[in-house]
Design a protein around this motif. Structure first.
Motif, PDB file in Angstrom:
ATOM      1  N   LEU A  45       0.939  -0.811  -0.332  1.00 21.08           N
ATOM      2  CA  LEU A  45       0.333  -0.149  -0.330  1.00 21.08           C
ATOM      3  C   LEU A  45       0.627   1.612   0.088  1.00 21.08           C
ATOM      4  O   LEU A  45       0.598   2.464  -0.885  1.00 21.08           O
ATOM      5  CB  LEU A  45      -0.669   0.012   1.099  1.00 21.08           C
ATOM      6  N   ARG A  46       1.613   1.400   0.759  1.00 18.50           N
ATOM      7  CA  ARG A  46       2.700   2.349   0.792  1.00 18.50           C
ATOM      8  C   ARG A  46       3.649   2.954  -0.384  1.00 18.50           C
ATOM      9  O   ARG A  46       3.873   4.255  -0.811  1.00 18.50           O
ATOM     10  CB  ARG A  46       3.684   2.045   2.066  1.00 18.50           C
ATOM     11  N   GLU A  47       3.910   1.113  -0.913  1.00 14.96           N
ATOM     12  CA  GLU A  47       4.709   1.838  -2.531  1.00 14.96           C
ATOM     13  C   GLU A  47       3.530   2.254  -3.406  1.00 14.96           C
ATOM     14  O   GLU A  47       3.571   3.285  -4.186  1.00 14.96           O
ATOM     15  CB  GLU A  47       5.235   0.044  -3.080  1.00 14.96           C
ATOM     16  N   ARG A  48       2.315   1.946  -3.330  1.00 12.58           N
ATOM     17  CA  ARG A  48       1.357   2.492  -4.830  1.00 12.58           C
ATOM     18  C   ARG A  48       0.915   3.714  -4.018  1.00 12.58           C
ATOM     19  O   ARG A  48       0.754   4.846  -4.829  1.00 12.58           O
ATOM     20  CB  ARG A  48       0.662   2.093  -4.276  1.00 12.58           C
ATOM     21  N   LYS A  49       1.618   3.878  -3.235  1.00 15.14           N
ATOM     22  CA  LYS A  49       0.963   5.860  -1.930  1.00 15.14           C
ATOM     23  C   LYS A  49       1.920   6.302  -2.578  1.00 15.14           C
ATOM     24  O   LYS A  49       2.105   7.441  -3.560  1.00 15.14           O
ATOM     25  CB  LYS A  49       1.161   5.714  -0.736  1.00 15.14           C
ATOM     26  N   MET A  50       3.056   6.080  -2.917  1.00 15.69           N
ATOM     27  CA  MET A  50       4.208   6.942  -2.975  1.00 15.69           C
ATOM     28  C   MET A  50       4.109   6.970  -4.743  1.00 15.69           C
ATOM     29  O   MET A  50       4.193   8.256  -5.662  1.00 15.69           O
ATOM     30  CB  MET A  50       5.497   6.371  -3.079  1.00 15.69           C
ATOM     31  N   MET A  51       3.841   5.335  -5.787  1.00 15.97           N
ATOM     32  CA  MET A  51       3.431   6.107  -7.164  1.00 15.97           C
ATOM     33  C   MET A  51       2.301   6.446  -7.992  1.00 15.97           C
ATOM     34  O   MET A  51       2.999   7.779  -8.222  1.00 15.97           O
ATOM     35  CB  MET A  51       3.300   4.804  -7.769  1.00 15.97           C
ATOM     36  N   ARG A  52       1.589   7.083  -6.722  1.00 16.03           N
ATOM     37  CA  ARG A  52       0.218   8.101  -6.342  1.00 16.03           C
ATOM     38  C   ARG A  52       1.240   9.263  -6.534  1.00 16.03           C
ATOM     39  O   ARG A  52       1.442  10.398  -7.738  1.00 16.03           O
ATOM     40  CB  ARG A  52      -0.661   7.807  -6.280  1.00 16.03           C
ATOM     41  N   GLY A  53       1.820  10.052  -5.557  1.00 10.88           N
ATOM     42  CA  GLY A  53       2.639  10.783  -5.718  1.00 10.88           C
ATOM     43  C   GLY A  53       3.202  11.567  -6.462  1.00 10.88           C
ATOM     44  O   GLY A  53       3.269  12.698  -6.940  1.00 10.88           O
ATOM     45  N   ALA A  54       4.230  10.352  -7.473  1.00 13.99           N
ATOM     46  CA  ALA A  54       5.813  10.989  -7.844  1.00 13.99           C
ATOM     47  C   ALA A  54       4.649  11.054  -9.477  1.00 13.99           C
ATOM     48  O   ALA A  54       5.047  11.706 -10.187  1.00 13.99           O
ATOM     49  CB  ALA A  54       6.411   9.674  -8.559  1.00 13.99           C
ATOM     50  N   GLN A  55       2.939  10.350 -10.416  1.00 13.80           N
ATOM     51  CA  GLN A  55       2.436  10.946 -11.206  1.00 13.80           C
ATOM     52  C   GLN A  55       1.490  12.192 -10.830  1.00 13.80           C
ATOM     53  O   GLN A  55       2.067  13.345 -11.540  1.00 13.80           O
ATOM     54  CB  GLN A  55       1.058   9.211 -10.936  1.00 13.80           C
ATOM     55  N   ARG A  57       3.113  14.694  -8.874  1.00 16.01           N
ATOM     56  CA  ARG A  57       3.768  15.608  -9.216  1.00 16.01           C
ATOM     57  C   ARG A  57       4.387  15.384 -11.037  1.00 16.01           C
ATOM     58  O   ARG A  57       4.587  16.695 -10.806  1.00 16.01           O
ATOM     59  CB  ARG A  57       5.658  15.115  -8.806  1.00 16.01           C
ATOM     60  N   GLU A  58       4.368  14.802 -11.461  1.00 16.60           N
ATOM     61  CA  GLU A  58       4.676  14.925 -13.100  1.00 16.60           C
ATOM     62  C   GLU A  58       3.660  15.405 -13.503  1.00 16.60           C
ATOM     63  O   GLU A  58       3.382  16.794 -14.418  1.00 16.60           O
ATOM     64  CB  GLU A  58       4.535  13.709 -13.400  1.00 16.60           C
ATOM     65  N   MET A  59       2.149  15.271 -12.976  1.00 15.21           N
ATOM     66  CA  MET A  59       0.545  16.052 -13.542  1.00 15.21           C
ATOM     67  C   MET A  59       1.027  17.455 -12.743  1.00 15.21           C
ATOM     68  O   MET A  59       1.016  18.593 -14.081  1.00 15.21           O
ATOM     69  CB  MET A  59      -0.681  15.379 -12.543  1.00 15.21           C
ATOM     70  N   LYS A  60       1.528  18.149 -12.088  1.00 14.71           N
ATOM     71  CA  LYS A  60       1.646  19.483 -11.903  1.00 14.71           C
ATOM     72  C   LYS A  60       2.711  20.487 -12.704  1.00 14.71           C
ATOM     73  O   LYS A  60       1.928  20.593 -12.815  1.00 14.71           O
ATOM     74  CB  LYS A  60       2.579  19.580  -9.949  1.00 14.71           C
ATOM     75  N   MET A  61       3.945  19.578 -12.900  1.00 11.25           N
ATOM     76  CA  MET A  61       5.250  20.064 -14.182  1.00 11.25           C
ATOM     77  C   MET A  61       4.137  20.098 -14.956  1.00 11.25           C
ATOM     78  O   MET A  61       3.899  20.792 -16.149  1.00 11.25           O
ATOM     79  CB  MET A  61       6.535  19.560 -13.995  1.00 11.25           C
TER      80      MET A  61
END
Length: 164
Positions: A45-55, A57-61
């Protein structure tokens, strides 16, 4: 006599409710093996949450690239921290101006016009002067859609747009 099961929204007892919550949590983790410990499930679950955070950040850029009309290289090389943002406006890398004194109230988009207008009252600078500057910058760069509706209405009536 009152039935305690009627007090719950979905009916059932607290045990049934907790059992359903556990089943829902377990269904969120796709088991790689036939057995996974609680620690492995939480790591997944933690790994999935980190992946959503990276996605995110990319969407924000991508949003910054679209909003400020920057190329990919410009947006990746430019750090959008507050100091860098203000420096880019000051040096002319991004179109925009400052409504306040000392590089305060940076405005480089209609969204910045909205933010600046809503935070005028928290500043120790003269409110009327800040509002005049915000309206002037919004008109200059055609970012008036960031101004509140009440300001638009006053401007349509031929006024300056400032509150009375």
């Amino acid at each position: 006599m009152m039935n305690l099961n009627d007090a719950y929204v979905n009916g059932g007892s607290p045990l049934d409710h907790n059992k359903a919550k556990r089943a829902k949590k377990q269904a969120q983790v796709t088991l790689r093996d036939s057995y996974a410990s609680a620690e492995d499930a939480m790591n997944e679950l933690r790994e999935r949450k980190m992946m959503r955070g990276a996605q995110y950040r990319e969407m924000k850029m991508a949003d910054y690239r679209d909003r400020y009309a920057l190329t990919f290289d410009e947006s990746t090389s430019m750090n959008f921290a507050d100091a860098e943002y203000r420096r880019a406006i000051k040096e002319g890398k991004m179109k925009g101006e400052f409504a306040g004194e000392g590089m305060s109230f940076p405005i480089a988009s209609p969204e910045d016009v909205r933010r600046a207008w809503s935070s005028v009252g928290r500043s120790d600078q003269p409110t009327k002067k800040l509002q005049q500057n915000i309206i002037r910058i919004a008109k200059k760069y055609n970012w008036t859609n960031g101004l509140p509706k009440s300001v638009h209405d006053r401007m349509k009536k031929g006024g300056s747009g400032l509150p009375e």
